[in-house]
Design an enzyme around this catalytic site. Sequence first.
Site, short mmCIF file in Angstrom:
data_model
loop_
_atom_site.label_atom_id
_atom_site.label_comp_id
_atom_site.label_asym_id
_atom_site.label_seq_id
_atom_site.Cartn_x
_atom_site.Cartn_y
_atom_site.Cartn_z
N ASP A 46 43.24 39.96 43.33
CA ASP A 46 42.45 40.85 42.33
C ASP A 46 41.48 41.62 43.04
O ASP A 46 40.70 40.79 43.76
CB ASP A 46 42.22 40.43 40.91
N GLU A 110 40.18 36.26 39.78
CA GLU A 110 38.86 35.80 40.40
C GLU A 110 37.52 36.51 40.15
O GLU A 110 36.61 36.15 39.77
CB GLU A 110 39.02 35.49 41.67
#
Length: 355
Positions: A46, A110
């Site tokens: 991400d 994250e």
Amino acid sequence: MVLLERALTDAGFACTRVDRGGISNLFARWGRKGANRSFGFNGHIDVVPVGDASQWTFDPFGAEIVDGYMYGRGAVDMKSGVAAFVGAAIDFTRNTPPDGAIVLTITGDEEDVGEDGTRALLDWMAENGEAMSVCIVGEPTSPEVLGDMMKIGRRGSATVWFTVTGQQGHAAYPQRALNPMPAMARLMDRLSSRVLDEGTDHFDSSSLQVVTIDTGNGATNVIPGQTRATINVRFNDIHTGASLVDWMQAEADKVAAEFGVQVALRSRISGEAFLTPPGALSDLVAAAVKAETGLSPVLSTSGGTSDARFVKSHCPVVEFGLVGKRMHGVDERVEIVQIGQLQAIYTRVLADYFA
């Protein structure tokens, strides 16, 4: 995630999607479950928002390669790091199958709150008898040159929100109101003036920063009834999140009594400070870095938080990866040759670990 799962499955890894809360996560293992030696890699795919796309030279998601650089959001943090350890794991198991297991944990959560990413993977591993003996998180840790720094720990992070409530009134009649602003100013001054510590052997001194004070009062003749503020603390291993929140609560109670206002707070601990003491794992990685780059990485605990804060409760963990100075910025880009160099370092780490 689909592409990674396909590539790893084709290479003989047992892959399981561990999606939770709408987040895509992947667990991949080569070798026997429960092996005595299981080397782990952890990373995320991400990314942070692009910002103003018109400021980018190239499409933020175009992965365009120009003059030896690949441009794109996440090129540094940390899709290239994931590509490097996936490539190293596939090549190593294909060319020199180890006596043990290699475990890859890859998440899509994250950069956000981190509740359903690596935490979900570790929860699933505990429930299913999967384990890593040691782990590298492939975050971009090198400040200037690939190989100049490794992370052996991270400071903790706490955010605390304060609300001071008084009584709204006319500015010309302060005796009929209770202004929350002086109380908030006094509280923020007391907290930000406190020297938390002088640092430790492996950590810099802790830092407390007032990041917002918001009242939302557009009128010049109105005493507001309420004001809010936010503090962020990056703390070392002298403290815990709970001890810092307890201290701030005590200071808030003193100010509330002094000014006759109400002071409420809520907090979020993003991670506790942790340290993987220098030793076998950091020596292993440092030796591989030295062999491939000629550099001896500095052992550091600087920077923000990472998913190592979760992995550290599972097994010894260090972080090592690309040069990070362009991450999160406009025209984020990685030098293509460095991805290959990082893969070579990871491959050497695996070879030395299973030697």
